[in-house]
Design an enzyme around this catalytic site. Structure first.
Site, PDB file in Angstrom:
ATOM      1  N   ASP A  18      43.680  30.432  34.589  1.00 37.97           N
ATOM      2  CA  ASP A  18      45.001  31.673  34.757  1.00 37.97           C
ATOM      3  C   ASP A  18      44.191  32.307  36.926  1.00 37.97           C
ATOM      4  O   ASP A  18      43.320  31.062  36.984  1.00 37.97           O
ATOM      5  CB  ASP A  18      43.966  33.080  34.393  1.00 37.97           C
ATOM      6  CG  ASP A  18      44.495  34.947  34.727  1.00 37.97           C
ATOM      7  OD1 ASP A  18      45.265  34.906  34.648  1.00 37.97           O
ATOM      8  OD2 ASP A  18      43.797  35.322  35.009  1.00 37.97           O
ATOM      9  N   ASP A  20      44.244  35.635  39.035  1.00 32.80           N
ATOM     10  CA  ASP A  20      43.883  36.929  39.355  1.00 32.80           C
ATOM     11  C   ASP A  20      41.972  36.840  38.558  1.00 32.80           C
ATOM     12  O   ASP A  20      42.942  36.810  36.881  1.00 32.80           O
ATOM     13  CB  ASP A  20      44.725  38.460  38.964  1.00 32.80           C
ATOM     14  CG  ASP A  20      46.179  38.576  40.245  1.00 32.80           C
ATOM     15  OD1 ASP A  20      45.696  37.129  41.407  1.00 32.80           O
ATOM     16  OD2 ASP A  20      46.790  39.211  40.276  1.00 32.80           O
ATOM     17  N   ASP A 223      39.928  35.661  32.833  1.00 36.45           N
ATOM     18  CA  ASP A 223      39.199  36.804  32.603  1.00 36.45           C
ATOM     19  C   ASP A 223      40.125  38.427  32.030  1.00 36.45           C
ATOM     20  O   ASP A 223      38.969  39.323  32.436  1.00 36.45           O
ATOM     21  CB  ASP A 223      39.154  37.267  34.095  1.00 36.45           C
ATOM     22  CG  ASP A 223      39.730  38.041  34.603  1.00 36.45           C
ATOM     23  OD1 ASP A 223      41.091  37.464  34.634  1.00 36.45           O
ATOM     24  OD2 ASP A 223      40.331  39.056  34.966  1.00 36.45           O
TER      25      ASP A 223
HETATM   26 MG   LIG Z   1      43.304  37.141  35.214  1.00 31.69          MG
END
Ligand SMILES: [Mg+2]
Length: 284
Positions: A18, A20, A223
Protein backbone atom coordinates in the site's frame (compact mmCIF):
# COMPACT_ATOMS: atom_id res chain seq x y z
CA UNK A 1 6.68 7.50 -18.23
CA UNK A 2 3.67 5.32 -19.08
CA UNK A 3 4.73 1.82 -19.91
CA UNK A 4 8.36 2.54 -19.12
CA UNK A 5 9.09 -1.04 -18.40
CA UNK A 6 11.50 -3.51 -17.16
CA UNK A 7 11.10 -7.22 -17.56
CA UNK A 8 10.30 -9.40 -14.60
CA UNK A 9 13.61 -10.95 -13.68
CA UNK A 10 12.52 -14.19 -11.99
CA UNK A 11 12.94 -13.03 -8.41
CA UNK A 12 11.58 -15.59 -5.93
CA UNK A 13 10.33 -12.73 -3.77
CA UNK A 14 7.67 -10.15 -4.69
CA UNK A 15 6.52 -7.32 -2.42
CA UNK A 16 2.99 -5.86 -2.60
CA UNK A 17 2.62 -2.58 -0.76
CA UNK A 18 0.00 0.00 0.00
CA UNK A 19 1.11 3.63 -0.33
CA UNK A 20 -0.63 6.08 2.06
CA UNK A 21 0.30 5.49 5.69
CA UNK A 22 2.40 2.50 4.64
CA UNK A 23 5.24 3.42 2.28
CA UNK A 24 4.24 7.11 2.40
CA UNK A 25 3.92 9.05 5.64
CA UNK A 26 0.21 9.53 6.33
CA UNK A 27 0.63 13.28 6.86
CA UNK A 28 3.64 14.48 4.87
CA UNK A 29 3.59 11.77 2.12
CA UNK A 30 7.38 11.47 2.50
CA UNK A 31 8.99 8.11 1.79
CA UNK A 32 12.66 8.96 2.38
CA UNK A 33 12.95 6.90 5.60
CA UNK A 34 12.18 3.83 3.48
CA UNK A 35 14.94 4.57 0.97
CA UNK A 36 17.44 2.02 2.38
CA UNK A 37 14.88 -0.78 2.03
CA UNK A 38 13.79 0.47 -1.43
CA UNK A 39 17.44 0.39 -2.52
CA UNK A 40 17.89 -3.09 -1.07
CA UNK A 41 14.87 -4.42 -3.00
CA UNK A 42 16.16 -2.91 -6.21
CA UNK A 43 19.67 -4.26 -5.65
CA UNK A 44 18.21 -7.76 -5.25
CA UNK A 45 15.89 -7.41 -8.27
CA UNK A 46 12.79 -7.87 -6.11
CA UNK A 47 9.62 -6.40 -7.65
CA UNK A 48 7.70 -3.85 -5.60
CA UNK A 49 4.06 -3.76 -6.70
CA UNK A 50 2.26 -0.64 -5.48
CA UNK A 51 -1.27 -1.57 -4.42
CA UNK A 52 -3.32 1.48 -3.57
CA UNK A 53 -6.66 3.24 -3.53
CA UNK A 54 -5.03 6.02 -5.52
CA UNK A 55 -5.93 6.79 -9.13
CA UNK A 56 -3.80 5.84 -12.09
CA UNK A 57 -2.76 9.51 -12.47
CA UNK A 58 -1.52 9.61 -8.87
CA UNK A 59 0.16 6.22 -9.16
CA UNK A 60 2.09 7.30 -12.23
CA UNK A 61 3.37 10.28 -10.26
CA UNK A 62 4.51 8.08 -7.36
CA UNK A 63 6.04 5.47 -9.65
CA UNK A 64 8.17 8.22 -11.17
CA UNK A 65 9.16 9.53 -7.75
CA UNK A 66 10.03 6.00 -6.60
CA UNK A 67 11.61 5.05 -9.95
CA UNK A 68 9.32 2.01 -9.97
CA UNK A 69 8.68 0.11 -13.21
CA UNK A 70 6.65 -2.82 -11.99
CA UNK A 71 2.92 -3.52 -12.35
CA UNK A 72 0.60 -1.54 -10.07
CA UNK A 73 -2.91 -1.75 -8.69
CA UNK A 74 -5.14 1.35 -8.69
CA UNK A 75 -8.32 2.41 -6.90
CA UNK A 76 -8.62 -0.47 -4.44
CA UNK A 77 -8.20 -3.09 -7.13
CA UNK A 78 -10.36 -1.34 -9.75
CA UNK A 79 -7.68 -2.08 -12.32
CA UNK A 80 -4.26 -3.64 -12.69
CA UNK A 81 -1.70 -1.92 -14.91
CA UNK A 82 1.13 -4.09 -16.24
CA UNK A 83 3.82 -2.45 -18.39
CA UNK A 84 3.72 -4.09 -21.83
CA UNK A 85 6.37 -6.77 -22.16
CA UNK A 86 6.84 -7.13 -18.41
CA UNK A 87 5.65 -10.73 -18.48
CA UNK A 88 6.52 -12.93 -21.46
CA UNK A 89 2.81 -13.63 -21.97
CA UNK A 90 -0.42 -11.67 -22.22
CA UNK A 91 -2.65 -11.59 -19.18
CA UNK A 92 -6.11 -13.06 -19.68
CA UNK A 93 -8.72 -10.37 -20.26
CA UNK A 94 -6.18 -7.56 -20.53
CA UNK A 95 -6.70 -4.64 -22.88
CA UNK A 96 -3.79 -2.68 -24.33
CA UNK A 97 -3.71 0.98 -23.46
CA UNK A 98 -0.88 3.49 -23.61
CA UNK A 99 1.98 1.08 -23.08
CA UNK A 100 0.19 -1.04 -20.52
CA UNK A 101 -1.81 -4.20 -20.39
CA UNK A 102 -4.81 -3.21 -18.27
CA UNK A 103 -7.09 -5.60 -16.46
CA UNK A 104 -10.24 -3.85 -15.34
CA UNK A 105 -11.93 -5.40 -12.33
CA UNK A 106 -14.02 -2.44 -11.19
CA UNK A 107 -17.40 -0.98 -12.14
CA UNK A 108 -17.78 2.31 -14.04
CA UNK A 109 -17.28 5.33 -11.83
CA UNK A 110 -20.56 7.12 -12.54
CA UNK A 111 -22.49 4.01 -11.56
CA UNK A 112 -20.78 4.14 -8.15
CA UNK A 113 -21.49 7.85 -7.72
CA UNK A 114 -25.17 7.29 -8.54
CA UNK A 115 -25.49 4.34 -6.16
CA UNK A 116 -23.84 6.28 -3.33
CA UNK A 117 -26.30 9.15 -3.84
CA UNK A 118 -29.23 6.73 -3.76
CA UNK A 119 -27.97 5.01 -0.61
CA UNK A 120 -27.53 8.38 1.11
CA UNK A 121 -31.01 9.48 0.14
CA UNK A 122 -32.62 6.20 1.18
CA UNK A 123 -31.00 6.22 4.63
CA UNK A 124 -31.01 9.96 5.25
CA UNK A 125 -27.28 9.81 5.97
CA UNK A 126 -25.59 12.67 4.14
CA UNK A 127 -22.32 11.94 2.39
CA UNK A 128 -19.77 13.92 0.44
CA UNK A 129 -17.81 12.05 -2.24
CA UNK A 130 -14.89 13.15 -4.39
CA UNK A 131 -17.25 13.53 -7.36
CA UNK A 132 -18.98 16.44 -5.65
CA UNK A 133 -15.91 17.86 -3.90
CA UNK A 134 -14.03 20.71 -5.45
CA UNK A 135 -10.31 20.07 -5.91
CA UNK A 136 -9.71 22.52 -3.05
CA UNK A 137 -11.91 20.45 -0.73
CA UNK A 138 -10.04 17.24 -1.60
CA UNK A 139 -6.80 19.09 -1.01
CA UNK A 140 -7.94 20.21 2.46
CA UNK A 141 -9.28 16.83 3.53
CA UNK A 142 -6.50 14.66 2.14
CA UNK A 143 -3.81 17.25 3.00
CA UNK A 144 -2.56 17.06 -0.57
CA UNK A 145 -0.92 19.76 -2.64
CA UNK A 146 -3.38 21.18 -5.18
CA UNK A 147 -1.75 19.44 -8.17
CA UNK A 148 -1.99 16.07 -6.39
CA UNK A 149 -5.60 16.68 -5.36
CA UNK A 150 -6.36 17.21 -9.04
CA UNK A 151 -4.83 13.80 -9.85
CA UNK A 152 -6.80 12.23 -6.98
CA UNK A 153 -10.07 13.46 -8.50
CA UNK A 154 -9.44 11.62 -11.80
CA UNK A 155 -11.29 8.52 -10.65
CA UNK A 156 -12.40 5.54 -12.72
CA UNK A 157 -13.38 2.67 -10.40
CA UNK A 158 -13.68 3.81 -6.78
CA UNK A 159 -15.40 6.71 -5.04
CA UNK A 160 -13.94 7.93 -1.72
CA UNK A 161 -16.46 9.65 0.52
CA UNK A 162 -17.02 10.93 4.01
CA UNK A 163 -20.14 10.77 6.11
CA UNK A 164 -21.25 14.23 7.16
CA UNK A 165 -22.17 14.86 10.77
CA UNK A 166 -22.10 12.14 13.39
CA UNK A 167 -24.32 9.48 11.83
CA UNK A 168 -23.56 5.82 12.53
CA UNK A 169 -22.35 4.46 9.18
CA UNK A 170 -23.99 1.01 9.26
CA UNK A 171 -27.37 1.74 7.56
CA UNK A 172 -25.58 3.54 4.72
CA UNK A 173 -23.02 0.77 4.27
CA UNK A 174 -25.84 -1.82 4.20
CA UNK A 175 -27.69 0.24 1.59
CA UNK A 176 -24.51 0.23 -0.52
CA UNK A 177 -24.29 -3.56 -0.21
CA UNK A 178 -27.95 -3.94 -1.22
CA UNK A 179 -27.01 -2.30 -4.50
CA UNK A 180 -24.50 -5.07 -5.22
CA UNK A 181 -21.56 -2.84 -4.41
CA UNK A 182 -18.84 -3.07 -1.81
CA UNK A 183 -17.34 -0.58 0.57
CA UNK A 184 -14.11 -0.33 2.50
CA UNK A 185 -12.30 2.13 4.70
CA UNK A 186 -8.88 3.58 4.02
CA UNK A 187 -6.82 5.84 6.25
CA UNK A 188 -9.00 8.92 5.60
CA UNK A 189 -12.15 7.99 3.67
CA UNK A 190 -14.76 5.36 3.13
CA UNK A 191 -14.77 3.98 -0.40
CA UNK A 192 -17.55 2.54 -2.53
CA UNK A 193 -16.61 0.20 -5.36
CA UNK A 194 -17.70 -2.78 -7.44
CA UNK A 195 -16.77 -6.41 -6.88
CA UNK A 196 -13.11 -5.47 -6.91
CA UNK A 197 -10.76 -5.25 -3.98
CA UNK A 198 -7.01 -5.13 -3.58
CA UNK A 199 -6.99 -8.88 -2.87
CA UNK A 200 -8.53 -9.84 -6.19
CA UNK A 201 -6.03 -7.72 -8.06
CA UNK A 202 -3.10 -9.04 -6.03
CA UNK A 203 -4.19 -12.64 -6.64
CA UNK A 204 -4.23 -12.06 -10.43
CA UNK A 205 -0.66 -10.75 -10.22
CA UNK A 206 0.56 -13.52 -7.89
CA UNK A 207 -0.76 -16.04 -10.42
CA UNK A 208 1.11 -14.27 -13.23
CA UNK A 209 4.39 -14.18 -11.29
CA UNK A 210 3.94 -17.86 -10.34
CA UNK A 211 3.69 -18.85 -14.01
CA UNK A 212 7.34 -17.85 -14.19
CA UNK A 213 8.47 -18.61 -10.66
CA UNK A 214 6.38 -21.43 -9.12
CA UNK A 215 8.28 -21.12 -5.84
CA UNK A 216 7.32 -17.45 -5.53
CA UNK A 217 7.31 -16.07 -2.00
CA UNK A 218 5.12 -13.04 -1.34
CA UNK A 219 5.27 -10.18 1.15
CA UNK A 220 2.50 -7.63 1.73
CA UNK A 221 2.43 -4.37 3.69
CA UNK A 222 -0.56 -2.24 4.64
CA UNK A 223 -1.90 0.06 7.34
CA UNK A 224 -5.70 0.11 7.01
CA UNK A 225 -8.76 -2.09 6.73
CA UNK A 226 -8.72 -1.95 2.93
CA UNK A 227 -5.43 -3.88 3.10
CA UNK A 228 -6.61 -6.80 5.25
CA UNK A 229 -7.91 -8.97 2.41
CA UNK A 230 -4.77 -8.79 0.30
CA UNK A 231 -2.59 -9.30 3.38
CA UNK A 232 -4.38 -12.65 3.87
CA UNK A 233 -3.04 -13.81 0.49
CA UNK A 234 0.66 -13.24 1.07
CA UNK A 235 3.21 -15.45 2.80
CA UNK A 236 4.43 -12.66 5.08
CA UNK A 237 1.86 -10.03 6.06
CA UNK A 238 3.12 -6.81 7.63
CA UNK A 239 0.85 -4.34 9.38
CA UNK A 240 2.51 -0.96 9.38
CA UNK A 241 1.71 0.72 12.70
CA UNK A 242 -1.43 2.88 12.50
CA UNK A 243 -4.61 3.60 14.47
CA UNK A 244 -6.16 0.54 12.71
CA UNK A 245 -3.31 -1.82 13.68
CA UNK A 246 -5.12 -3.58 16.55
CA UNK A 247 -8.27 -4.12 14.52
CA UNK A 248 -6.18 -5.43 11.63
CA UNK A 249 -4.20 -7.75 13.84
CA UNK A 250 -7.40 -9.31 15.17
CA UNK A 251 -8.17 -10.25 11.55
CA UNK A 252 -4.58 -11.25 10.76
CA UNK A 253 -3.18 -12.98 13.84
CA UNK A 254 -0.03 -14.17 12.04
CA UNK A 255 0.90 -10.73 10.72
CA UNK A 256 3.96 -8.83 11.88
CA UNK A 257 3.30 -5.34 13.23
CA UNK A 258 5.98 -2.69 12.87
CA UNK A 259 7.08 -0.51 15.78
CA UNK A 260 7.14 2.68 13.74
CA UNK A 261 4.36 3.99 11.48
CA UNK A 262 4.73 4.88 7.79
CA UNK A 263 8.02 4.68 5.91
CA UNK A 264 10.13 4.08 9.06
CA UNK A 265 8.03 1.01 9.79
CA UNK A 266 8.18 -0.03 6.14
CA UNK A 267 11.94 0.20 6.16
CA UNK A 268 12.20 -1.82 9.36
CA UNK A 269 9.88 -4.56 8.02
CA UNK A 270 11.49 -4.96 4.59
CA UNK A 271 14.98 -5.05 6.06
CA UNK A 272 13.99 -7.77 8.48
CA UNK A 273 12.28 -9.81 5.70
CA UNK A 274 15.38 -9.51 3.52
CA UNK A 275 17.56 -10.51 6.44
CA UNK A 276 15.57 -13.70 7.06
CA UNK A 277 15.46 -14.50 3.33
CA UNK A 278 19.21 -14.10 3.17
CA UNK A 279 19.58 -16.66 5.94
CA UNK A 280 17.52 -19.08 3.91
CA UNK A 281 19.49 -18.04 0.77
CA UNK A 282 16.34 -16.86 -1.04
CA UNK A 283 17.87 -13.56 -2.04
CA UNK A 284 21.47 -12.74 -2.91
MG1 LIG B 1 -3.04 3.13 3.54
Amino acid sequence: MPGDSEVYGESVLVVFSDLDGTLLDSVTYHFQPAQPALDALRASGIPLVLTSSKTRAEMEYWRRRLDNRHPFVVENGGAIYVPEGYFPFSLPGAIRREGYEVIELGRPYLELVRALDEAAEETGIPVLGFYRMRVGQIRGRAKLPLAMARLAKQREYDEPFEIRGSHPPDPLLKAIERRGLRWTRGGRFYHVMGENDKARAVSVLIEAYRRIEPELYTVGLGDALNDVEFLRLVDIAVIVRSPAADEMQAALPAARVTQAPGPEGWNEAIRSVLESCRHSEMVP
